[in-house]
Write a protein that holds these residues in place. Structure first.
Motif, PDB file in Angstrom:
ATOM      1  N   LYS A 189      44.519  32.329  38.392  1.00 55.19           N
ATOM      2  CA  LYS A 189      43.100  32.113  38.700  1.00 55.19           C
ATOM      3  C   LYS A 189      42.158  32.892  37.792  1.00 55.19           C
ATOM      4  O   LYS A 189      41.033  32.470  37.560  1.00 55.19           O
ATOM      5  N   SER A 190      42.608  34.004  37.248  1.00 57.93           N
ATOM      6  CA  SER A 190      41.731  34.817  36.401  1.00 57.93           C
ATOM      7  C   SER A 190      41.822  34.457  34.919  1.00 57.93           C
ATOM      8  O   SER A 190      41.139  35.065  34.099  1.00 57.93           O
ATOM      9  N   ALA A 191      42.632  33.469  34.577  1.00 54.11           N
ATOM     10  CA  ALA A 191      42.765  33.066  33.172  1.00 54.11           C
ATOM     11  C   ALA A 191      41.446  32.500  32.647  1.00 54.11           C
ATOM     12  O   ALA A 191      40.732  31.780  33.354  1.00 54.11           O
ATOM     13  N   ALA A 192      41.148  32.824  31.422  1.00 46.67           N
ATOM     14  CA  ALA A 192      39.862  32.421  30.827  1.00 46.67           C
ATOM     15  C   ALA A 192      39.840  30.977  30.350  1.00 46.67           C
ATOM     16  O   ALA A 192      38.768  30.390  30.214  1.00 46.67           O
ATOM     17  N   ASP A 193      40.990  30.383  30.134  1.00 43.74           N
ATOM     18  CA  ASP A 193      41.035  29.059  29.518  1.00 43.74           C
ATOM     19  C   ASP A 193      41.297  27.913  30.500  1.00 43.74           C
ATOM     20  O   ASP A 193      41.780  26.853  30.112  1.00 43.74           O
ATOM     21  N   LEU A 194      40.955  28.077  31.760  1.00 46.48           N
ATOM     22  CA  LEU A 194      41.182  27.035  32.751  1.00 46.48           C
ATOM     23  C   LEU A 194      40.157  25.918  32.627  1.00 46.48           C
ATOM     24  O   LEU A 194      38.979  26.168  32.365  1.00 46.48           O
ATOM     25  N   THR A 195      40.617  24.700  32.863  1.00 47.02           N
ATOM     26  CA  THR A 195      39.693  23.571  32.902  1.00 47.02           C
ATOM     27  C   THR A 195      38.954  23.594  34.243  1.00 47.02           C
ATOM     28  O   THR A 195      39.374  24.272  35.189  1.00 47.02           O
ATOM     29  N   ALA A 252      54.412  34.768  33.142  1.00 51.98           N
ATOM     30  CA  ALA A 252      53.460  35.478  32.269  1.00 51.98           C
ATOM     31  C   ALA A 252      52.168  35.787  33.027  1.00 51.98           C
ATOM     32  O   ALA A 252      51.596  36.869  32.873  1.00 51.98           O
ATOM     33  N   ASN A 253      51.718  34.858  33.875  1.00 51.98           N
ATOM     34  CA  ASN A 253      50.529  35.104  34.697  1.00 51.98           C
ATOM     35  C   ASN A 253      50.773  36.259  35.660  1.00 51.98           C
ATOM     36  O   ASN A 253      49.917  37.127  35.829  1.00 51.98           O
ATOM     37  N   MET A 254      51.941  36.275  36.295  1.00 51.26           N
ATOM     38  CA  MET A 254      52.271  37.352  37.230  1.00 51.26           C
ATOM     39  C   MET A 254      52.304  38.689  36.498  1.00 51.26           C
ATOM     40  O   MET A 254      51.775  39.687  36.993  1.00 51.26           O
ATOM     41  N   ARG A 255      52.927  38.691  35.334  1.00 52.14           N
ATOM     42  CA  ARG A 255      53.055  39.911  34.535  1.00 52.14           C
ATOM     43  C   ARG A 255      51.683  40.424  34.110  1.00 52.14           C
ATOM     44  O   ARG A 255      51.393  41.611  34.200  1.00 52.14           O
ATOM     45  N   ALA A 256      50.814  39.533  33.653  1.00 54.45           N
ATOM     46  CA  ALA A 256      49.483  39.914  33.166  1.00 54.45           C
ATOM     47  C   ALA A 256      48.564  40.349  34.305  1.00 54.45           C
ATOM     48  O   ALA A 256      47.732  41.242  34.132  1.00 54.45           O
ATOM     49  N   ASP A 257      48.713  39.725  35.471  1.00 52.48           N
ATOM     50  CA  ASP A 257      47.815  40.001  36.587  1.00 52.48           C
ATOM     51  C   ASP A 257      48.049  41.378  37.207  1.00 52.48           C
ATOM     52  O   ASP A 257      47.117  41.997  37.708  1.00 52.48           O
ATOM     53  N   ASP A 258      49.291  41.859  37.186  1.00 51.58           N
ATOM     54  CA  ASP A 258      49.599  43.148  37.810  1.00 51.58           C
ATOM     55  C   ASP A 258      50.644  43.886  36.974  1.00 51.58           C
ATOM     56  O   ASP A 258      51.800  44.038  37.374  1.00 51.58           O
TER      57      ASP A 258
END
Length: 147
Positions: free
Chosen positions: A43-49, A113-119
């Protein structure tokens, strides 16, 4: 049940599924909650449509498979290209962290990768995240032998 392993590509920890999640799949709750958590971290990714932002906002953090999660999977596949099969698949046995078709990563690699980046401080201990569902949190604690 969801499982974990270290990839042969640099020794990277990866959460994996015991069965696929999505349209016409077994949709075991533990696997579904792992996918839900990966998408929650996205949800916090910058490149979401706009479509991804909308479907992610409507998705529940825990529980079994439903139309809310399917909408997120479909929006993710549409935005990224590659396979459009309506599911998040188990990682292949011979996984390398390269694109399966020269361009697209396995969806579950992206969710890890999202899980790793988020926390960064707690990954792979996803049970420490408030947004992790109760079933996958219990699996994480069990995997790391924490009561």
């Amino acid at each position: 049940m969801a499982r974990a392993w270290i990839s042969g590509d640099g020794g990277v920890f990866q959460w994996d599924l015991d069965a696929n999640v999505g349209r016409n799949c077994p949709n075991r709750v533990e696997d579904v909650e792992l996918v839900r958590f990966g998408y929650t971290c996205m949800k916090s990714a910058a490149d979401l449509t706009a479509q991804q932002q909308s479907t992610l906002a409507a998705m529940k953090n825990s529980g079994g498979y439903g139309p809310d999660l399917q909408a997120v999977i479909d929006a993710h596949e549409s935005a990224r290209g590659g396979a459009q099969d309506g599911r998040v698949s188990q990682l292949p046995k011979a996984l390398t962290l390269t694109a399966y078709d020269g361009q697209h990563m396995q969806i579950l690699v992206a969710l890890n990768a999202n899980m790793r980046a988020d926390d960064k401080a707690n990954y792979p201990r996803i049970d420490k995240a408030a947004a992790s569902g109760p079933v996958i949190s219990a699996k994480s604690r069990s995997l790391f032998r924490i009561k």
